[in-house]
Design an enzyme around this catalytic site. Sequence first.
Site, PDB file in Angstrom:
ATOM      1  NE  ARG A 214      32.334  36.609  43.641  1.00 21.89           N
ATOM      2  CZ  ARG A 214      32.868  36.162  42.141  1.00 21.89           C
ATOM      3  NH1 ARG A 214      33.958  36.565  41.522  1.00 21.89           N
ATOM      4  NH2 ARG A 214      31.672  36.144  41.741  1.00 21.89           N
TER       5      ARG A 214
ATOM      6  CE  LYS B 184      33.660  33.683  33.256  1.00 24.46           C
ATOM      7  NZ  LYS B 184      33.999  32.672  34.595  1.00 24.46           N
TER       8      LYS B 184
ATOM      9  NE  ARG C  23      26.817  34.134  34.594  1.00 22.74           N
ATOM     10  CZ  ARG C  23      28.292  34.887  35.258  1.00 22.74           C
ATOM     11  NH1 ARG C  23      28.969  35.813  34.500  1.00 22.74           N
ATOM     12  NH2 ARG C  23      28.357  34.149  36.012  1.00 22.74           N
TER      13      ARG C  23
ATOM     14  NE  ARG D 263      36.539  33.635  42.941  1.00 21.25           N
ATOM     15  CZ  ARG D 263      35.376  33.688  41.404  1.00 21.25           C
ATOM     16  NH1 ARG D 263      36.108  34.045  40.802  1.00 21.25           N
ATOM     17  NH2 ARG D 263      34.139  33.285  41.350  1.00 21.25           N
TER      18      ARG D 263
ATOM     19  NE  ARG E  78      29.334  31.570  41.458  1.00 19.34           N
ATOM     20  CZ  ARG E  78      30.279  31.860  42.150  1.00 19.34           C
ATOM     21  NH1 ARG E  78      30.477  31.512  42.383  1.00 19.34           N
ATOM     22  NH2 ARG E  78      30.961  32.630  41.036  1.00 19.34           N
TER      23      ARG E  78
HETATM   24  P1  ADP Z   1      32.066  34.068  38.166  1.00 21.96           P
HETATM   25  O1  ADP Z   1      32.988  34.548  38.259  1.00 21.96           O
HETATM   26  O2  ADP Z   1      32.672  33.378  39.211  1.00 21.96           O
HETATM   27  O3  ADP Z   1      31.680  33.847  36.979  1.00 21.96           O
HETATM   28  P2  ADP Z   1      30.561  36.680  37.977  1.00 21.96           P
HETATM   29  O4  ADP Z   1      31.533  37.481  38.787  1.00 21.96           O
HETATM   30  O5  ADP Z   1      30.351  36.670  36.262  1.00 21.96           O
HETATM   31  O6  ADP Z   1      31.074  35.401  38.969  1.00 21.96           O
HETATM   32  O7  ADP Z   1      28.818  36.796  38.621  1.00 21.96           O
HETATM   33  C1  ADP Z   1      28.364  36.777  39.634  1.00 21.96           C
HETATM   34  C2  ADP Z   1      26.818  37.249  39.638  1.00 21.96           C
HETATM   35  O8  ADP Z   1      26.793  38.079  39.349  1.00 21.96           O
HETATM   36  C3  ADP Z   1      26.514  35.355  38.890  1.00 21.96           C
HETATM   37  O9  ADP Z   1      26.396  34.820  39.993  1.00 21.96           O
HETATM   38  C4  ADP Z   1      25.059  36.165  39.065  1.00 21.96           C
HETATM   39  O10 ADP Z   1      24.177  36.339  39.593  1.00 21.96           O
HETATM   40  C5  ADP Z   1      25.270  37.769  38.510  1.00 21.96           C
HETATM   41  N1  ADP Z   1      25.673  37.848  36.882  1.00 21.96           N
HETATM   42  C6  ADP Z   1      26.811  38.394  36.601  1.00 21.96           C
HETATM   43  N2  ADP Z   1      26.937  38.580  35.559  1.00 21.96           N
HETATM   44  C7  ADP Z   1      25.701  38.149  34.343  1.00 21.96           C
HETATM   45  C8  ADP Z   1      24.991  37.980  33.800  1.00 21.96           C
HETATM   46  N3  ADP Z   1      25.593  38.828  32.598  1.00 21.96           N
HETATM   47  N4  ADP Z   1      23.769  37.707  33.357  1.00 21.96           N
HETATM   48  C9  ADP Z   1      23.440  37.700  34.882  1.00 21.96           C
HETATM   49  N5  ADP Z   1      23.404  37.770  35.700  1.00 21.96           N
HETATM   50  C10 ADP Z   1      25.216  37.911  36.118  1.00 21.96           C
HETATM   51  P1  ADP Z   2      36.127  33.382  36.908  1.00 21.55           P
HETATM   52  O1  ADP Z   2      36.521  34.797  36.913  1.00 21.55           O
HETATM   53  O2  ADP Z   2      36.110  32.752  35.392  1.00 21.55           O
HETATM   54  O3  ADP Z   2      35.637  33.354  37.895  1.00 21.55           O
HETATM   55  P2  ADP Z   2      38.796  33.623  38.294  1.00 21.55           P
HETATM   56  O4  ADP Z   2      40.179  34.206  37.258  1.00 21.55           O
HETATM   57  O5  ADP Z   2      38.579  34.791  39.803  1.00 21.55           O
HETATM   58  O6  ADP Z   2      37.639  32.772  37.193  1.00 21.55           O
HETATM   59  O7  ADP Z   2      39.358  32.523  39.113  1.00 21.55           O
HETATM   60  C1  ADP Z   2      39.405  31.421  40.276  1.00 21.55           C
HETATM   61  C2  ADP Z   2      40.148  31.084  40.817  1.00 21.55           C
HETATM   62  O8  ADP Z   2      41.329  30.138  40.210  1.00 21.55           O
HETATM   63  C3  ADP Z   2      40.626  32.046  41.390  1.00 21.55           C
HETATM   64  O9  ADP Z   2      40.771  31.818  42.713  1.00 21.55           O
HETATM   65  C4  ADP Z   2      42.236  31.903  40.232  1.00 21.55           C
HETATM   66  O10 ADP Z   2      43.319  32.668  41.535  1.00 21.55           O
HETATM   67  C5  ADP Z   2      42.299  31.022  39.633  1.00 21.55           C
HETATM   68  N1  ADP Z   2      42.817  29.975  38.993  1.00 21.55           N
HETATM   69  C6  ADP Z   2      42.607  31.726  37.647  1.00 21.55           C
HETATM   70  N2  ADP Z   2      42.884  30.462  37.014  1.00 21.55           N
HETATM   71  C7  ADP Z   2      43.994  29.630  37.544  1.00 21.55           C
HETATM   72  C8  ADP Z   2      44.913  28.164  36.641  1.00 21.55           C
HETATM   73  N3  ADP Z   2      44.796  28.672  35.482  1.00 21.55           N
HETATM   74  N4  ADP Z   2      45.419  27.103  37.698  1.00 21.55           N
HETATM   75  C9  ADP Z   2      44.938  27.398  39.046  1.00 21.55           C
HETATM   76  N5  ADP Z   2      44.173  28.471  39.205  1.00 21.55           N
HETATM   77  C10 ADP Z   2      43.452  29.245  38.785  1.00 21.55           C
END
Ligand code: ADP
Ligand code: ADP
Length: 224
Positions: A163, A16, A91, A130, A174
């Site tokens: 992270r 994302k 979420r 990541r 998660r």
């Molecule tokens: P990822 O990109 O790996 O899905 P995020 O950066 O979006 O993770 O979120 C990291 C953490 O921040 C989540 O595991 C949760 O604890 C919190 N968080 C982020 N967005 C929300 C939301 N919309 N509602 C509740 N918790 C959230």
């Molecule tokens: P999210 O915001 O959904 O948690 P991220 O954009 O942070 O996801 O991506 C999670 C990990 O996967 C990062 O290390 C990123 O470089 C890698 N990644 C993202 N898109 C792809 C893809 N299409 N193929 C392989 N690795 C990817």
Amino acid sequence: MVETNLILLGPPGAGKGTQAERLQADFGLAHISTGDMLRAQRAAGTDLGREAEKYMNAGELVPDEVILGMIGLRIAEQDAREGFLLDGFPRNTAQADALSKTLADSGRRLTAALLIDVPDQEVVRRLAGRRVCSKSGHVYHVEFDPPKREGVCDQDGSRLIQRDDDKEETILRRLEVYARQTSPLINYYEQAGLLRRFDGQRDPDEVHDHIRATVATLRLEDEL
Ligand code: ADP
Ligand code: ADP
């Protein structure tokens, strides 16, 4: 011009943030990541950041009232008035209901919910590898998208970090939270006729091409 208001849906690690960075540049949308906002609060040591940290480290959702207060203010800001891209929000269905009410109250609406589909075993590989820039938050992967110099951000030379919640036990938690609380939103937005699905297993450029083409079409349709 009609504003383009998008949600990026998908499990943690789906890509994302990676796609949001590109789409923001394509369409000039405000990229609103609740995870980034919470990490900024944590880094600044605010009360909100300290409160959120407990939940984030455990892989649980931060309470809705904290998130909704933050989002309500953010989407009303000037840069988001011309269109936004929500990443990591909503979420759960309570957050989705609150979003549609907030938008309706100000005469706005969602353009689409973009689902990036990726199976669990791929998510674990992506999150475990990541690495993020300690300054800009730019995202890398040790295997799939490595920086030119190990441990250093290509864009600004800052140190790359892992992270706290990208550790194996937290990743599994998660994923459970996603399956139970967030994945019902797929059906929610499908019922509303807003869902668009993308195969997140393709390489980032291909995923980007597909999403960009869909968003461009939606914008054209909105202008007609
Ligand atoms: P990822 O990109 O790996 O899905 P995020 O950066 O979006 O993770 O979120 C990291 C953490 O921040 C989540 O595991 C949760 O604890 C919190 N968080 C982020 N967005 C929300 C939301 N919309 N509602 C509740 N918790 C959230
Ligand atoms: P999210 O915001 O959904 O948690 P991220 O954009 O942070 O996801 O991506 C999670 C990990 O996967 C990062 O290390 C990123 O470089 C890698 N990644 C993202 N898109 C792809 C893809 N299409 N193929 C392989 N690795 C990817």
